[in-house]
Design a protein around this motif. Structure first.
Motif, short mmCIF file in Angstrom:
data_model
loop_
_atom_site.label_atom_id
_atom_site.label_comp_id
_atom_site.label_asym_id
_atom_site.label_seq_id
_atom_site.Cartn_x
_atom_site.Cartn_y
_atom_site.Cartn_z
N LYS A 6 0.87 -1.19 0.00
CA LYS A 6 0.00 0.00 0.00
C LYS A 6 0.90 1.23 0.00
CE LYS A 6 -4.11 2.02 0.41
NZ LYS A 6 -5.27 1.92 -0.49
N ASN A 33 0.94 3.73 -1.95
CA ASN A 33 0.35 5.04 -2.27
C ASN A 33 -0.07 5.78 -1.01
OD1 ASN A 33 -1.74 3.21 -1.85
ND2 ASN A 33 -3.13 4.17 -3.31
N VAL A 34 -0.21 5.05 0.09
CA VAL A 34 -0.53 5.71 1.37
C VAL A 34 0.68 5.66 2.31
CG1 VAL A 34 -1.97 5.54 3.45
CG2 VAL A 34 -3.01 5.38 1.17
N ASP A 93 -5.33 -3.30 -1.71
CA ASP A 93 -6.79 -3.21 -1.80
C ASP A 93 -7.26 -3.71 -3.17
OD1 ASP A 93 -5.40 -0.88 -2.63
OD2 ASP A 93 -7.15 0.40 -2.40
N ALA A 112 -4.26 9.82 -7.45
CA ALA A 112 -5.45 9.53 -6.62
C ALA A 112 -5.24 9.86 -5.14
CB ALA A 112 -5.87 8.07 -6.78
N ALA A 113 -4.15 9.39 -4.57
CA ALA A 113 -3.95 9.61 -3.13
C ALA A 113 -3.73 11.09 -2.83
CB ALA A 113 -2.76 8.78 -2.63
N ILE A 121 -7.51 12.49 -3.21
CA ILE A 121 -8.64 12.02 -2.41
C ILE A 121 -8.40 12.19 -0.91
CG2 ILE A 121 -8.03 9.55 -2.31
CD1 ILE A 121 -11.48 11.03 -2.95
N LEU A 122 -7.15 11.99 -0.48
CA LEU A 122 -6.92 12.10 0.97
C LEU A 122 -7.12 13.54 1.45
CD1 LEU A 122 -4.03 9.48 1.41
CD2 LEU A 122 -6.50 9.14 1.59
N ARG A 135 -10.88 14.37 1.49
CA ARG A 135 -11.60 13.83 2.66
C ARG A 135 -11.44 14.76 3.85
NH1 ARG A 135 -9.78 7.53 1.48
NH2 ARG A 135 -11.27 7.26 -0.22
N ARG A 179 -19.35 2.67 2.73
CA ARG A 179 -19.14 1.89 1.51
C ARG A 179 -20.06 0.69 1.43
NH1 ARG A 179 -13.11 1.61 -0.59
NH2 ARG A 179 -12.73 3.84 -0.51
N ARG A 199 -16.12 2.87 7.50
CA ARG A 199 -14.67 2.92 7.62
C ARG A 199 -14.24 4.20 8.31
NH1 ARG A 199 -10.96 3.58 2.09
NH2 ARG A 199 -9.05 4.18 3.18
N TYR A 257 -3.30 6.06 7.84
CA TYR A 257 -3.50 7.23 6.98
C TYR A 257 -3.11 8.53 7.68
CZ TYR A 257 -5.95 4.31 3.58
OH TYR A 257 -6.25 3.36 2.65
N ASP A 272 -10.56 -0.12 4.00
CA ASP A 272 -10.14 -0.03 2.61
C ASP A 272 -10.06 -1.42 1.99
OD1 ASP A 272 -8.94 1.22 0.27
OD2 ASP A 272 -7.00 0.45 0.97
N GLU A 311 -18.17 9.66 -4.04
CA GLU A 311 -17.31 9.19 -5.14
C GLU A 311 -17.56 7.71 -5.43
OE1 GLU A 311 -13.21 8.54 -4.03
OE2 GLU A 311 -13.66 8.58 -1.91
C1 LIG Z 1 -6.46 6.16 -3.58
C2 LIG Z 1 -6.32 5.66 -2.16
C3 LIG Z 1 -5.54 6.65 -1.33
C4 LIG Z 1 -7.69 5.37 -1.53
C5 LIG Z 1 -7.56 4.87 -0.11
O1 LIG Z 1 -6.66 4.07 0.21
O2 LIG Z 1 -8.39 5.26 0.73
C6 LIG Z 1 -8.54 4.35 -2.30
O3 LIG Z 1 -7.99 3.08 -2.28
C7 LIG Z 1 -9.92 4.33 -1.70
O4 LIG Z 1 -10.26 3.33 -1.05
O5 LIG Z 1 -10.65 5.32 -1.85
#
Ligand SMILES: CC(C)[C@H](C(=O)O)[C@@H](O)C(=O)O
Ligand SMILES: CC(C)[C@H](C(=O)O)[C@@H](O)C(=O)O
Lengths: 330, 330
Positions: A171, A173-174, A203, B74-75, B78-79, B82, B92, B113, B120, B227, B256
């Motif tokens: 993981k 990207n995080v 994921d 993406a990260a 999106i982070l 949020r 979800r 979640r 995170y 996740d 999203e």
């Molecule tokens: C893109 C990524 C940071 C994100 C996460 O890990 O939350 C994605 O996997 C999600 O679940 O929205």
């Protein structure tokens, strides 16, 4: 010189499936010295300690250990035992066997799970009434050692269908610094060794494995990712009942079924010994008895396909009947 | 006063499915003020920033945001988004729809979640050439706030089949202090509120969900567990293509689809708009338009069962045709 093998039955069905696995080991003309040791809920009840120092030391000094299962004390037993054998990789094959009801019968994946760090390195603090922290640890050295093992594993043709590459799941990207390092080091070793490696976010892997398990063969993961993703694969092959695992160290190893103590059926003599017997096959291979390990695997597959079955697989055979059938077909 | 809704298409099929979702929102006689904003790979290419400050601030000041998808960035997108909506829970739902090919058609699970902390929270350090660390954060306050939300969620009958309890998934046998705290606080809130709650280790959950998804309804998890486990559920219902999500804040929200940018089909007008449209339904409900949200859901289910289908579901309809059919059945 005899190989010293420590035998720890533990709790619940561990007391039934471990003797079954020992019976299979004894069927070979190999000079084992079996040493019994104790760990788990029952010994904690009796002595206050789930893992007596004596057990830890016996395991640390042996050539290999066969372990059954522990109940409530599982983490207190298994995590120090992994340390006792100096294990750096947990090998977890998840394979659907012919004749066994599986959600995804085409599943044949081996997880190579980092076995020393990640969140398991476990430095936790209670910093305030409100706040707790855990320090997750990733080192280049452990990541590289795991990757070297993975390269040898696929190089030796031990991947499913002899696949010669692997997938890294992470993981990054995080967890950019920690899983970033893991990913980078593992891919770098693969490149140095000329081994094909691709990668997948953990994921995305969790979505894609059930959709099409045949796209994966050998999967290299950090510790917790390996725990969760290999258990997911267990759900696709029909449960934990058949899955063995090997905690591989440098000169030692700990072999255990992935299942737990199954308190609902413990003591009745009807537990499925397959996972423990397959763990014994991994123990044989680890000690250099590769041909014998293969024979155990073949006998198990043969019994699964047309031999006696325990209740979890829809049959009514006892542990002893299944074990006898396996020994018979060795 | 009009509700201000920020619309961020992002990259890839985000540019196709977000307009479709807006078309559905516009079909109602509700006074929305739509504000376009940019984020993702394309804007990074053009400006150097994946998430321009202006976008962050527009989102933070609005009532809700509808977001499509971002590619490599993406990260980075999106982070912070949020955070911009002050989201404490990511809702979800993973449901198999009639007429859609699913590995486990009986799946109907909603993941709640935790959306601010865990790994995170992301304090990472490179401590030496060899060693990197990440500080995982769990607070009683965030755990309790999530649990309060879960209690209201099931109390309002929003759980699958109106289930009135939930399951907490965690790994407190290893992360004793942090997940121990999470687990304890969540279960304590449930008890205070008189809500039934049981628990499952996250690895056991990963085995058991594919074996029998009907045993779970609402699942409350730490951030990374949510996740991975919700993505696993996506694999059981046929993929990410149909799944919406809501990042719920105190007075704001970000909605999203769970899917990504699907570069292989982007730009062709054939992307499935369902996940984005269902995200818009969650947006409607969040803004108090509960009846309208329900109508969108019903229309989507109707189209999925006998209406036009995009290629991912074996049909050959365009995004526009599917959207028109949904609007038609509202
Ligand atoms: C893109 C990524 C940071 C994100 C996460 O890990 O939350 C994605 O996997 C999600 O679940 O929205
Ligand atoms: C019992 C527990 C500590 C252990 C782990 O998390 O490693 C178990 O789940 C496993 O996978 O062997």
């Amino acid at each position: 010189m005899a190989d010293e093998v420590v035998v720890i039955e533990g709790d619940g069905i561990g007391r039934e499936v471990v003797p079954a696995a020992v019976e299979v080991l004894e069927a070979f003309d190999i000079d084992f010295e079996f040493v019994e040791a104790e760990a788990g809920d029952a010994v904690k009840e009796a002595t206050g300690e789930a893992l007596p120092t004596e057990t830890y030391e016996t395991v640390a000094d042996a050539d290999a250990t066969l372990f059954g299962a522990a109940g409530e004390t599982a983490a207190d037993v298994i995590l120090p035992l992994r340390d006792a054998v100096d294990s750096f990789v947990n090998v977890r094959p998840a394979k659907a066997y012919p004749g066994v009801d599986a959600l995804r019968p085409e599943t044949d994946v081996v997880f190579l799970r980092e076995n020393t760090e990640g969140v398991y390195a476990g430095h936790e603090d209670r910093l305030s009434e409100d706040l707790s922290t855990l320090t997750r640890v990733v080192t280049a050295s452990a990541s590289r050692e795991l990757a070297e093992y993975a390269c040898e594993f696929v190089g030796d043709g031990r991947g499913p269908d002899g696949r010669d590459g692997f997938t890294v799941a992470h993981k990054s990207n995080v967890m950019r610094e920690t899983d970033g390092r893991f990913r980078r080091e593992v891919l770098a070793v693969a490149e140095e060794r000329g081994v094909d490696a691709d990668e997948e976010l953990m994921d995305a892997f969790a979505t894609k494995l059930p959709l099409d398990p045949s796209q994966y063969g050998v999967v290299v993961c950090p510790n917790l990712a390996g725990d969760v993703l290999s258990d997911l694969a267990a759900g696709l092959v029909g449960g934990l009942g058949l899955l063995p695992s090997a905690n591989v160290g440098h000169e030692n190893g700990l072999f255990e079924p992935v299942h737990g103590t199954a308190p609902d059926i413990a003591g009745e003599g009807i537990a499925n010994p397959t996972a423990a017997v397959l763990s014994a096959a991994m123990l044989l291979e680890h000690l250099g008895h590769v041909e014998e390990g293969g024979r155990v695997r073949t006998a198990v597959e043969s019994v699964l396909s047309d031999g006696p079955r325990t209740g979890d697989l829809g049959g009514d055979a006892t542990t002893e009947e299944v074990t006898a059938a396996i020994v018979d077909r060795l």
